[in-house]
Design a protein around this motif. Structure first.
Motif, PDB file in Angstrom:
ATOM      1  N   GLY A  77       0.788  -1.230   0.000  1.00  0.00           N
ATOM      2  CA  GLY A  77       0.000   0.000   0.000  1.00  0.00           C
ATOM      3  C   GLY A  77       0.818   1.277   0.000  1.00  0.00           C
ATOM      4  O   GLY A  77       0.278   2.365  -0.169  1.00  0.00           O
ATOM      5  N   GLN A  78       2.150   1.166   0.212  1.00  0.00           N
ATOM      6  CA  GLN A  78       3.007   2.356   0.252  1.00  0.00           C
ATOM      7  C   GLN A  78       3.167   2.933  -1.158  1.00  0.00           C
ATOM      8  O   GLN A  78       3.302   2.202  -2.130  1.00  0.00           O
ATOM      9  CB  GLN A  78       4.372   1.990   0.819  1.00  0.00           C
ATOM     10  N   ILE A  79       3.178   4.267  -1.232  1.00  0.00           N
ATOM     11  CA  ILE A  79       3.299   4.933  -2.525  1.00  0.00           C
ATOM     12  C   ILE A  79       4.747   4.922  -3.004  1.00  0.00           C
ATOM     13  O   ILE A  79       5.673   4.918  -2.193  1.00  0.00           O
ATOM     14  CB  ILE A  79       2.780   6.390  -2.462  1.00  0.00           C
ATOM     15  N   HIS A  95      -2.471  11.913   3.658  1.00  0.00           N
ATOM     16  CA  HIS A  95      -2.045  10.527   3.535  1.00  0.00           C
ATOM     17  C   HIS A  95      -2.585   9.946   2.221  1.00  0.00           C
ATOM     18  O   HIS A  95      -3.775  10.004   1.958  1.00  0.00           O
ATOM     19  CB  HIS A  95      -2.559   9.706   4.728  1.00  0.00           C
ATOM     20  N   GLU A  97      -2.239   6.421  -0.356  1.00  0.00           N
ATOM     21  CA  GLU A  97      -1.751   5.049  -0.442  1.00  0.00           C
ATOM     22  C   GLU A  97      -2.215   4.412  -1.738  1.00  0.00           C
ATOM     23  O   GLU A  97      -3.131   4.904  -2.399  1.00  0.00           O
ATOM     24  CB  GLU A  97      -2.212   4.222   0.753  1.00  0.00           C
ATOM     25  N   THR A  99      -4.180   1.776  -3.678  1.00  0.00           N
ATOM     26  CA  THR A  99      -5.386   0.993  -3.378  1.00  0.00           C
ATOM     27  C   THR A  99      -5.542  -0.222  -4.286  1.00  0.00           C
ATOM     28  O   THR A  99      -6.214  -1.181  -3.916  1.00  0.00           O
ATOM     29  CB  THR A  99      -6.639   1.873  -3.494  1.00  0.00           C
TER      30      THR A  99
END
Length: 166
Positions: A77-79, A95, A97, A99
């Motif tokens: 989920g981290q960008i 925030h 992330e 998806t």
């Protein structure tokens, strides 16, 4: 993409890999480039910031991260690093992330790319990634405009002199 190759300069004044991006001479806005240094002085990645908004923030960031770059190691989920750079440049601290991801085949000349389209919780950001034949990960993050298949035809290796320090 067999035209891409690794370079090994005697002194690491810039990246030891070809950087795939849009030629700054073909881009009507401002261009900025950044290197991600490792403690040993080697280059762990290059990102280019294309600004069409006259200094009010970038329209697009294109990153090139070689194999082993710590910026490639992401948690679920981290960008990607390039999305974080885009958010920072736009002074957005919300925030965001990943998806969902989707793999899409795209032709670039005679080469078939498997492009990962990342869907983010911030819908105004478009993001795609693909791996090159030399194991460099290319990530494109765009603000408030979709990334279409036409963009891949504009990507080409940039001359090493563009990234030389000194």
């Amino acid at each position: 993409m067999s035209f891409l190759r690794r370079r090994s300069p005697a002194t690491p004044a810039g990246p030891d890999f070809d950087v795939l991006a849009m030629d700054p001479g073909d881009w009507p806005g401002n261009l900025g480039a950044g290197l991600l240094p490792a403690p040993d002085g080697s280059c762990q990645g290059v990102f280019l910031r294309y600004d069409l908004f006259g200094g009010r923030g970038p329209a697009m960031i294109i990153g090139n991260l070689p194999e082993g770059s710590p910026a490639r190691d992401l948690a679920e989920g981290q960008i990607p690093f390039e999305v974080a750079q885009l958010l920072a440049a736009l002074d957005m601290d919300e925030h965001v992330e990943v998806t969902e991801t989707e793999d899409v085949p795209v032709m670039q000349g005679d080469n078939l790319l498997i492009v990962r389209r990342l869907k983010l919780s911030e819908s105004r950001i478009s993001c795609v990634q693909f791996d090159r034949s030399d194991n460099v990960l290319v990530t494109i993050a765009s603000w408030d405009r979709p990334i279409t298949d036409d963009l891949y035809a504009l990507l080409k290796p940039l001359p090493a002199e563009l990234f030389q320090q000194g």
